[in-house]
Design a protein around this motif. Structure first.
Motif, short mmCIF file in Angstrom:
data_model
loop_
_atom_site.label_atom_id
_atom_site.label_comp_id
_atom_site.label_asym_id
_atom_site.label_seq_id
_atom_site.Cartn_x
_atom_site.Cartn_y
_atom_site.Cartn_z
N PRO A 1 8.41 15.57 18.47
CA PRO A 1 8.99 15.53 17.20
C PRO A 1 7.77 15.23 15.90
CG PRO A 1 9.73 13.52 18.55
CD PRO A 1 8.79 14.60 19.20
N PRO A 2 8.16 15.85 15.06
CA PRO A 2 7.16 15.87 13.91
C PRO A 2 7.05 14.31 13.36
CG PRO A 2 9.22 16.89 13.17
CD PRO A 2 9.45 16.46 14.55
N SER A 3 5.82 14.18 12.99
CA SER A 3 5.54 12.63 12.57
C SER A 3 6.19 12.36 11.10
CB SER A 3 4.24 12.24 12.65
OG SER A 3 3.58 13.13 11.91
N PRO A 4 6.77 11.25 10.87
CA PRO A 4 7.34 11.15 9.61
C PRO A 4 6.17 11.15 8.50
CG PRO A 4 7.36 9.09 11.02
CD PRO A 4 6.66 10.11 11.48
N PRO A 5 6.59 11.48 7.40
CA PRO A 5 5.66 11.72 6.29
C PRO A 5 5.09 10.35 5.88
CG PRO A 5 7.93 12.15 5.36
CD PRO A 5 8.12 11.78 6.83
N PRO A 6 3.93 10.11 5.69
CA PRO A 6 3.20 9.06 5.39
C PRO A 6 4.02 8.28 4.19
CG PRO A 6 1.74 10.65 4.47
CD PRO A 6 3.03 11.53 5.29
N SER A 7 4.27 7.07 4.30
CA SER A 7 4.86 6.27 3.43
C SER A 7 4.14 6.03 2.04
CB SER A 7 5.30 4.68 3.68
OG SER A 7 4.79 4.40 4.79
N PRO A 8 4.75 6.11 0.91
CA PRO A 8 3.90 5.99 -0.20
C PRO A 8 3.04 4.77 -0.28
CG PRO A 8 6.17 5.69 -0.83
CD PRO A 8 6.11 6.05 0.60
N PRO A 9 1.81 4.62 -0.78
CA PRO A 9 1.16 3.54 -1.01
C PRO A 9 1.96 2.43 -1.60
CG PRO A 9 0.17 4.89 -2.45
CD PRO A 9 1.42 5.56 -1.59
N PRO A 10 2.03 0.96 -1.33
CA PRO A 10 2.64 -0.03 -2.13
C PRO A 10 2.07 0.32 -3.79
CG PRO A 10 0.76 -1.18 -0.70
CD PRO A 10 0.90 0.56 -0.46
N PRO A 11 2.85 -0.33 -4.44
CA PRO A 11 2.55 -0.04 -6.13
C PRO A 11 1.42 -1.34 -6.39
CG PRO A 11 4.89 -0.65 -5.77
CD PRO A 11 4.30 -0.60 -4.44
N THR A 12 0.49 -0.80 -6.87
CA THR A 12 -0.61 -1.79 -7.12
C THR A 12 -0.54 -1.93 -8.91
OG1 THR A 12 -2.25 0.12 -7.44
CG2 THR A 12 -1.86 -1.22 -5.35
N GLY A 13 -1.18 -2.81 -9.25
CA GLY A 13 -1.33 -3.13 -10.90
C GLY A 13 -1.49 -4.80 -10.96
N CYS A 14 -1.23 -5.24 -12.37
CA CYS A 14 -1.21 -6.61 -12.47
C CYS A 14 0.06 -7.15 -12.15
CB CYS A 14 -1.38 -6.60 -14.16
SG CYS A 14 -1.37 -8.43 -14.53
N GLY A 15 -0.10 -8.11 -11.20
CA GLY A 15 0.87 -8.87 -10.68
C GLY A 15 0.83 -10.53 -11.08
N ASP A 16 0.25 -10.60 -12.19
CA ASP A 16 -0.03 -11.89 -12.62
C ASP A 16 0.91 -12.06 -13.83
OD1 ASP A 16 -0.64 -14.35 -13.86
OD2 ASP A 16 -2.54 -14.07 -14.12
N PRO A 17 2.01 -13.08 -13.65
CA PRO A 17 3.13 -13.20 -14.63
C PRO A 17 2.69 -13.91 -16.06
CG PRO A 17 3.69 -14.51 -12.82
CD PRO A 17 2.28 -13.96 -12.58
N LYS A 18 1.44 -14.21 -16.06
CA LYS A 18 0.75 -14.86 -17.28
C LYS A 18 0.29 -13.75 -18.01
CE LYS A 18 -0.15 -19.21 -14.95
NZ LYS A 18 -1.24 -20.05 -14.79
N ALA A 19 -0.12 -12.49 -17.42
CA ALA A 19 -0.57 -11.64 -18.01
C ALA A 19 0.32 -10.66 -19.12
CB ALA A 19 -1.41 -10.32 -17.18
N ASP A 20 -0.30 -9.93 -20.18
CA ASP A 20 0.61 -9.43 -21.12
C ASP A 20 1.04 -8.19 -20.45
OD1 ASP A 20 0.26 -11.33 -23.42
OD2 ASP A 20 -1.83 -10.53 -23.19
#
Length: 153
Positions: free
Chosen positions: A1-20
């Motif tokens: 069986p064909p391999s499943p497509p790669p999963s998208p990378p997890p979302p990155t960015g600013c995860g600090d709730p104090k940041a604007d």
């Protein structure tokens, strides 16, 4: 069986709730992606040392400039000049003062005999003194004694 497509990378960015620019969907927090708005000028009184960018309502605020110093006071006025010397400025007067600028005739003294009955009376004299004593004529000589009557012959 064909391999499943790669999963998208997890979302990155600013995860600090104090940041604007906080993003609640971020799974991988990238601190360098966070923006903290605030005043970045250390000379402003609302300086924020944690701010990474300036913008929005966080403009820097400065104290009003100090008032300029008052203009210097004018130098004091020089004291008034003393009045010019006054006194007797008549070189013919006995109390003549060569330093007098304003002659006051009433201040002059003219010594002499002030008695109009004296033969050395001086009508311009204002005071009697010194060697100007009044001199009077000697009283008239008494009449010579009567001649003796002639002797009878």
């Amino acid at each position: 069986p064909p391999s499943p497509p790669p999963s998208p990378p997890p979302p990155t960015g600013c995860g600090d709730p104090k940041a604007d620019n906080y993003d609640s969907h971020v799974v991988v927090n990238v601190e360098a992606a966070c923006e903290y708005h605030g005043c970045t000028d250390p000379l402003a009184f609302n300086y924020d040392s944690s701010a990474t960018s300036q913008g929005g309502q966080n403009q820097c605020q400065y104290s009003p400039p100090p008032s300029p110093p008052p203009p210097p006071s004018p130098p004091p006025s020089p004291p008034p000049s003393p009045p010019p010397p006054t006194g007797c400025g008549d070189p013919k007067a006995d109390n003549y003062d060569s330093h007098v600028v304003v002659n006051v005739e009433a201040a002059c003294e003219y010594h002499g005999c002030t008695d109009p009955l004296a033969f050395n009376y001086d009508s311009s004299a204002t005071s009697q003194g010194g060697q100007n004593q009044c001199q009077y004529s000697p009283p008239p000589s008494p009449p010579p004694p009567p001649s003796p009557p002639p002797s009878p012959p």
